[in-house]
Design a protein around this motif. Structure first.
Motif, short mmCIF file in Angstrom:
data_model
loop_
_atom_site.label_atom_id
_atom_site.label_comp_id
_atom_site.label_asym_id
_atom_site.label_seq_id
_atom_site.Cartn_x
_atom_site.Cartn_y
_atom_site.Cartn_z
N CYS A 164 0.86 -1.18 0.00
CA CYS A 164 0.00 0.00 0.00
C CYS A 164 0.90 1.23 0.00
CB CYS A 164 -0.91 0.00 1.22
SG CYS A 164 -1.99 -1.45 1.32
N THR A 165 0.53 2.24 -0.74
CA THR A 165 1.47 3.35 -0.99
C THR A 165 1.74 4.21 0.24
OG1 THR A 165 -0.36 4.72 -1.81
CG2 THR A 165 0.92 3.47 -3.44
N TYR A 166 0.90 4.12 1.27
CA TYR A 166 1.10 4.92 2.47
C TYR A 166 1.89 4.17 3.54
CZ TYR A 166 -2.84 1.98 3.79
OH TYR A 166 -3.64 0.89 4.01
N CYS A 167 2.19 2.90 3.32
CA CYS A 167 2.63 2.00 4.39
C CYS A 167 4.10 1.63 4.28
CB CYS A 167 1.76 0.74 4.38
SG CYS A 167 2.09 -0.37 5.75
N VAL A 168 4.78 1.54 5.43
CA VAL A 168 6.20 1.20 5.46
C VAL A 168 6.45 -0.26 5.85
CG1 VAL A 168 6.88 3.57 6.00
CG2 VAL A 168 6.46 1.96 7.88
N VAL A 169 5.38 -1.00 6.16
CA VAL A 169 5.57 -2.35 6.70
C VAL A 169 6.44 -3.24 5.81
CG1 VAL A 169 4.38 -4.52 7.26
CG2 VAL A 169 3.54 -2.36 8.18
N PRO A 170 6.25 -3.30 4.48
CA PRO A 170 7.11 -4.17 3.68
C PRO A 170 8.59 -3.77 3.75
CG PRO A 170 5.17 -3.51 2.43
CD PRO A 170 5.21 -2.65 3.65
N TYR A 171 8.85 -2.51 4.07
CA TYR A 171 10.24 -2.02 4.10
C TYR A 171 10.88 -2.22 5.47
CZ TYR A 171 8.06 0.23 0.09
OH TYR A 171 7.33 0.45 -1.06
N VAL A 172 10.08 -2.29 6.52
CA VAL A 172 10.66 -2.45 7.86
C VAL A 172 10.44 -3.83 8.46
CG1 VAL A 172 10.57 0.01 8.39
CG2 VAL A 172 8.62 -1.45 9.00
N ARG A 173 9.45 -4.57 7.95
CA ARG A 173 9.22 -5.94 8.44
C ARG A 173 9.45 -7.00 7.36
NH1 ARG A 173 7.37 -7.09 13.44
NH2 ARG A 173 6.65 -5.35 14.74
N GLY A 174 9.79 -6.55 6.15
CA GLY A 174 10.13 -7.50 5.10
C GLY A 174 8.92 -8.05 4.37
N ARG A 175 9.20 -8.98 3.46
CA ARG A 175 8.15 -9.61 2.67
C ARG A 175 7.38 -10.62 3.53
NH1 ARG A 175 8.83 -8.66 -2.85
NH2 ARG A 175 6.68 -9.40 -2.93
N GLU A 176 6.19 -10.94 3.07
CA GLU A 176 5.29 -11.81 3.84
C GLU A 176 5.86 -13.22 3.99
OE1 GLU A 176 0.84 -11.72 3.16
OE2 GLU A 176 1.36 -13.69 2.33
N ARG A 177 5.80 -13.74 5.20
CA ARG A 177 6.19 -15.11 5.49
C ARG A 177 5.38 -15.61 6.69
NH1 ARG A 177 9.25 -11.21 6.91
NH2 ARG A 177 10.54 -11.18 8.81
N SER A 178 5.01 -16.87 6.64
CA SER A 178 4.12 -17.44 7.65
C SER A 178 4.84 -18.45 8.53
CB SER A 178 2.94 -18.15 6.96
OG SER A 178 2.19 -17.26 6.18
N ARG A 179 4.41 -18.50 9.79
CA ARG A 179 4.92 -19.51 10.71
C ARG A 179 4.31 -20.86 10.38
NH1 ARG A 179 3.75 -17.86 16.70
NH2 ARG A 179 4.86 -19.83 17.02
N LYS A 180 4.96 -21.91 10.83
CA LYS A 180 4.43 -23.26 10.65
C LYS A 180 3.21 -23.46 11.55
CE LYS A 180 8.89 -25.27 9.43
NZ LYS A 180 9.96 -26.24 9.81
N VAL A 206 -3.90 -11.66 7.50
CA VAL A 206 -4.07 -13.04 7.94
C VAL A 206 -4.76 -13.90 6.88
CG1 VAL A 206 -4.03 -12.50 10.41
CG2 VAL A 206 -6.22 -12.48 9.17
N ASN A 207 -5.53 -13.26 5.99
CA ASN A 207 -6.24 -14.02 4.96
C ASN A 207 -5.30 -14.76 4.01
OD1 ASN A 207 -8.55 -12.94 6.03
ND2 ASN A 207 -8.81 -11.38 4.47
N SER A 208 -4.07 -14.27 3.88
CA SER A 208 -3.14 -14.93 2.97
C SER A 208 -2.16 -15.85 3.71
CB SER A 208 -2.36 -13.89 2.15
OG SER A 208 -1.61 -13.03 3.00
N TYR A 209 -2.47 -16.16 4.97
CA TYR A 209 -1.60 -17.04 5.75
C TYR A 209 -1.33 -18.36 5.01
CZ TYR A 209 -0.11 -20.56 9.04
OH TYR A 209 0.59 -21.59 9.63
N GLY A 210 -0.06 -18.73 4.96
CA GLY A 210 0.35 -20.04 4.46
C GLY A 210 0.37 -20.22 2.97
N GLN A 211 -0.10 -19.23 2.21
CA GLN A 211 -0.24 -19.41 0.76
C GLN A 211 1.12 -19.53 0.08
OE1 GLN A 211 -2.81 -16.40 -0.89
NE2 GLN A 211 -4.57 -17.00 0.35
#
Length: 454
Positions: A164-180, A206-211
């Motif tokens: 999302c263009t207003y959000c820094v999460v991908p830059y400070v928490r990295g790309r999406e990854r799920s726990r086992k 959370v909707n994309s968990y594990g994909q």
């Protein structure tokens, strides 16, 4: 190496930061540092930071800045900046806080212990903002929990791929990854054995968990957690509208422990602004999701996030958002004036909105929402709700004066996340009791216990 001393942890920001701070406390405890609420007693101070808004970032630097004089008096004191601002600033953090010892990024928790060893051995500064494909896993240490052990956060995934263009999460928490999933189930099972009754599952989406990992779906994970003995309520945040499936709607309807409440951030009611935000859905698609939810779960409580004053937002765009509130009538909202974050694309957008205009729009939005929150609360007067007791009320309510003054006023939440105050001398933290609602306030309810809880 094992040390002795006290650790003070100051947490800024979201629920995920609260969860992360518990992990940091657990690491420090394993190294011999006992958690303390007394800052002056501390031998190591950790500021777990948030960079979502500029105010939160400045709050972190302000907090850490006050330790310059203290370190002269206590040269052995270790100061740590952890979390999102640490990830964002890296070694630049030392320019503003020269007395800082460790800058610990969001993906460096597994290496925290070795950095404590390094500083104890004489190394002056440590920075770790390396990316990691793995999520730091550790079993919960209940001795590090705050007083309320009844309800806990559990992170099920980290990072984000939505940009999302207003959000820094991908830059400070990295790309999406799920726990086992087995690790999550084990953690929640241990929490249940320690007395936890309610868990809130956390992820940016959370909707994309594990994909990405080819694991079980989020709905399947909910079903597994629903079977854990001792857990009575399951909540989750955040659910992205573009990925909200009918399977999840049915899970909210059918899984008895999943609360009849959904937080579904809309951010704006204007299609033009939603597109500029890169949200991946339209106003119409969002309204369709809400319609599906209300058809399957007629009494569902809905909350949302809204940003006002996004670059190029016109009065017409803002009115679209106001009209969305009128159509849906959310139970509650979290609304904010847009704030530039330097690493987010929107910081470079033209047509920035005047700060005064942002504040006026925000105030108008909040005033409108007050009407719907008040209306929803008043509709509950006379009804009996099941409430999970969280503890003693800090603020006495008017209804308390109508009964015996020697009774303790307690507070809890119902399934829809409504705050309920009530008097009783027979309840304990963690009890699930029935409360008849007698009165409603702007952001809470007042009631009397019924049946055996009188």
């Amino acid at each position: 190496m094992k040390y002795s001393g006290y650790a003070y942890i100051y947490t800024i920001g979201c629920q995920m930061n609260v969860y992360d701070s518990e992990k940091l406390a657990s690491i420090l405890n394993s190294y011999g540092f006992e958690k303390t609420d007394d800052m002056d007693k501390a031998d190591i101070v950790v500021c777990n930071t948030c960079s979502i808004r500029h105010k939160a970032e400045e709050k972190a630097f302000s907090f850490l800045g006050r330790f310059a004089k203290i370190k002269k008096r206590k040269p052995h004191l270790i100061t740590v900046m952890a979390g999102c601002v640490a990830q964002q600033e890296g070694k630049k953090a030392f320019d503003r806080v020269p007395h800082l010892d460790i800058v610990l990024g969001t993906q460096a928790f597994s290496r925290f212990g070795q950095y404590i060893d390094a500083v104890k051995s004489g190394k002056q500064r440590v920075v770790d903002t390396k990316d990691s494909q793995m999520i730091y896993e550790s079993l919960p240490d209940t001795s590090c929990f705050d007083e309320n052990k009844i309800s806990r956060f559990v992170t099920i995934m980290q990072g984000c791929d939505n940009f999302c263009t207003y959000c820094v999460v991908p830059y400070v928490r990295g790309r999406e990854r799920s726990r086992k999933p087995e690790s999550i189930v084990e953690e929640i099972s241990l929490l249940a054995k320690s007395g936890v009754k309610e868990v809130t599952l956390l992820g940016q989406n959370v909707n994309s968990y594990g994909q990405k990992e080819g694991q079980i779906s989020f709905v399947q994970l909910l079903a597994k957690i629903n079977e854990i003995n001792g857990i009575h309520r399951i909540r989750f945040a955040t659910s992205h509208p573009k990925d909200l499936s009918m399977d999840l709607v049915y899970a909210i309807r059918d899984l008895d422990k999943v609360c009849n409440h959904l937080h579904l951030p809309v951010q704006s009611g204007s299609n033009k602004i939603l597109k500029k935000m890169n949200r991946g859905y339209t106003r119409e698609k969002y309204m369709d999701r809400i319609s599906d939810l209300k058809k399957q779960c007629p009494d569902i409580a809905l909350s949302t996030d809204i940003i006002v004053g996004f670059p190029s937002e016109t009065n017409e765009d803002f009115n679209d958002t106001m009209n969305l509130l009128r159509e849906i009538e959310f139970d509650s909202i979290y609304a904010f004036a847009y704030s530039d974050r330097s690493s987010a694309p929107a910081a470079k957008f033209s047509e920035q909105i005047d700060e005064k205009e942002k504040r006026e729009r925000l105030n108008n939005l909040l005033q409108l929402q007050e009407q719907y929150t008040g209306k929803k609360n008043k509709e509950l007067i006379g009804k009996t709700l099941e409430v999970l007791v969280e503890g003693k009320s800090v603020k006495k309510r008017d209804g308390f004066k109508q009964i015996l003054e020697n009774l303790e006023q307690m507070v809890g939440r119902n399934e829809s996340n409504k705050i309920v105050h009530f008097p009783s001398e027979h309840v304990n933290i963690g009890d699930i009791i029935k409360i008849r609602i007698e009165d409603a306030y702007p952001h809470s309810l007042w009631g009397h216990p019924v049946g055996a809880w009188l």
